[in-house]
Design an enzyme around this catalytic site. Structure first.
Site, short mmCIF file in Angstrom:
data_model
loop_
_atom_site.label_atom_id
_atom_site.label_comp_id
_atom_site.label_asym_id
_atom_site.label_seq_id
_atom_site.Cartn_x
_atom_site.Cartn_y
_atom_site.Cartn_z
N ASP A 12 7.04 -28.85 -12.42
CA ASP A 12 7.58 -28.15 -13.58
C ASP A 12 7.04 -26.73 -13.70
O ASP A 12 5.97 -26.41 -13.18
CB ASP A 12 7.22 -28.90 -14.87
CG ASP A 12 8.04 -30.16 -15.06
OD1 ASP A 12 8.73 -30.59 -14.11
OD2 ASP A 12 7.98 -30.75 -16.16
N HIS A 46 2.74 -30.00 -12.03
CA HIS A 46 3.12 -28.63 -12.35
C HIS A 46 2.71 -27.65 -11.25
O HIS A 46 1.69 -27.84 -10.59
CB HIS A 46 2.45 -28.20 -13.66
CG HIS A 46 2.91 -28.97 -14.86
ND1 HIS A 46 2.42 -30.23 -15.15
CD2 HIS A 46 3.80 -28.67 -15.83
CE1 HIS A 46 3.00 -30.67 -16.26
NE2 HIS A 46 3.84 -29.75 -16.69
#
Length: 439
Positions: free
Chosen positions: A152, A307
């Site tokens: 992400d 992430h």
């Protein structure tokens, strides 16, 4: 204008957000994934992102050029400057009763969004994922034995380190990207895409989506899709991941009915976005969690929230990679594992399908129609979600003012451990039905 955006971005990323969620332990029927899955050409998304003849004669602006960047908002999209075609598609969906009339939740900053008194977030009419209510058909778990790789918040400077590692190991990933980060880091975006990675939607400025009006949702999703497809030769993203995992059946309906987007959440969370925080997690804790998951049951498959937010979060994945391979997991890009393509308009070879590419929209010249929908009109859906009652918490990272960085809701210890992904296609409205064979 730019200074205003810098202040806005800084306020978005500097707060520490706490998330509390209910966890769903109910059964979801196992169902095989379709071999091919494309949106019907009648779906509105193909009208919103189509301007070229069948040979696609569009000459796209060079990614990173001033012409390219000028076509997209600098910050939070202005609902008064949405393309008229998007707003009409929303109006039509509302008029057809396809967008539930659910109140917009209150954005509480540090805490989870809350609904007005008397509105149950885990009721079938609302089903907020923030409170761990699952709508059948949405993706939380991977197929058995699989490790679905995704990241992400990119593209950001640490993405280059991640790209180098993926390339060296002949791996690909699905990147859920933030629109303003694409605009701010075009070279990194191009590098990520041209390596063969899959690009998906993580909204334009990373807000709590249940706290957005219908038109705000339209801007957050639409502009992210627009900047992706104008920068990838006309590809229309198929998947999106809500910031903080925050969405309900109203948000879901706008995404699906207007843009054809499918939700992807996760069933394990590394908390890697807190690695740079004073009281955040540590590499040792992430390693211990990964070892537990990777040596545990292979049903359901793992969708781990990770992430490309910092060098530390990228390193955490790199450190875990040998254990993923050693423990016999089938690893691959999330989009390829749960489906067969990250895009709604590509053929099995990855080529853009003729005639359904590009959007004839321009934020600077096109405004919304005067008959735009109110943020709360329509009727409730007939889906039957499920929910239950345990909780977990997490906090938000901070980042530079020029990039919106994410924090994410926690899903510690799993989610469903006895169910695989369920795609309840029968729940979808006809205009959003998905073809199970190539056209």
């Amino acid at each position: 204008m730019k200074s205003t955006f810098v202040l806005l971005a800084a306020s978005l990323v500097s707060a520490r957000l706490t998330h509390q969620h209910l966890r769903d332990h109910s059964e979801i029927a196992k169902r095989a994934l379709p071999d091919r899955w494309f949106q019907d050409d009648a779906h509105p998304v193909h009208q919103l992102f189509k301007r070229a003849p069948s040979t696609d004669g569009v000459k796209y602006a060079e990614v990173g050029s001033s012409t390219w960047s000028a076509a997209f908002p600098e910050g939070t999209p202005d609902v008064e400057k949405l393309p008229a075609a998007w707003v009409k598609a929303l109006d039509d969906a509302v008029a057809a009763g396809k967008i539930p009339n659910i109140p917009v939740a209150k954005d509480n900053g540090f805490d989870n969004p809350t609904y007005p008194q008397g509105v149950d977030p885990v009721s079938p009419e609302v089903c907020s994922a923030t409170y761990k209510c699952r709508v059948p058909g949405d993706v939380w778990d991977g197929p058995d034995g699989t490790f679905s790789t995704s990241f992400d918040d990119g593209p950001l400077p640490p993405s280059t380190k991640l790209n180098s590692f993926l390339k060296a190991n002949n791996e690909r990933a699905t990147h859920f990207m933030i629109g303003v980060n694409i605009r701010a880091n075009p070279k990194i975006f191009t590098e990520t895409f041209e390596m063969g990675n899959d690009i998906a939607v993580h909204t334009y400025t990373h807000p709590h989506m249940t706290a957005q009006s219908n038109k705000q949702i339209l801007g957050q999703l639409g502009w992210t899709m627009e900047i992706i497809h104008n920068s990838t030769g006309g590809r229309i993203p198929r998947y999106w991941r809500p910031p903080f995992g925050d969405y309900d059946v109203r948000v879901r309906a706008v995404a699906r009915e207007v843009f054809g987007l499918e939700v992807v959440i996760w069933n394990q969370d590394t908390d890697d976005w807190t690695l740079t925080e004073k009281d955040g997690t540590t590499p040792e804790k992430i390693s211990a969690s990964m070892n537990q998951w990777l040596t545990g049951p292979k049903s359901p498959g793992l969708i781990v929230l990770e992430h490309e937010l910092s060098d530390q979060s990228v390193q955490a994945f790199m450190d875990a990679y040998p254990a993923i391979k050693k423990n016999g997991w089938k690893i691959g890009s999330l989009a390829k594992i749960i489906g067969d393509s990250a895009y709604q308009n590509t053929d099995p070879s990855g080529n853009v399908r003729p005639g359904i590419v590009a959007a004839n929209v321009n934020a600077l010249n096109t405004t919304s129609s005067s008959s735009s929908s109110s943020s709360q009109s329509g009727s409730t859906t007939s889906t039957t979600p499920s929910s239950s009652s345990s909780s977990s918490t997490s906090t938000s990272p901070s980042a530079s003012a020029t990039n919106v960085a994410a924090s994410s809701n926690s899903n510690k210890n799993g989610g469903l451990q006895d169910a695989s992904v369920s795609f309840a296609l029968s729940l979808l409205a006809p205009p959003c039905a998905l073809l199970l064979s190539l056209l």
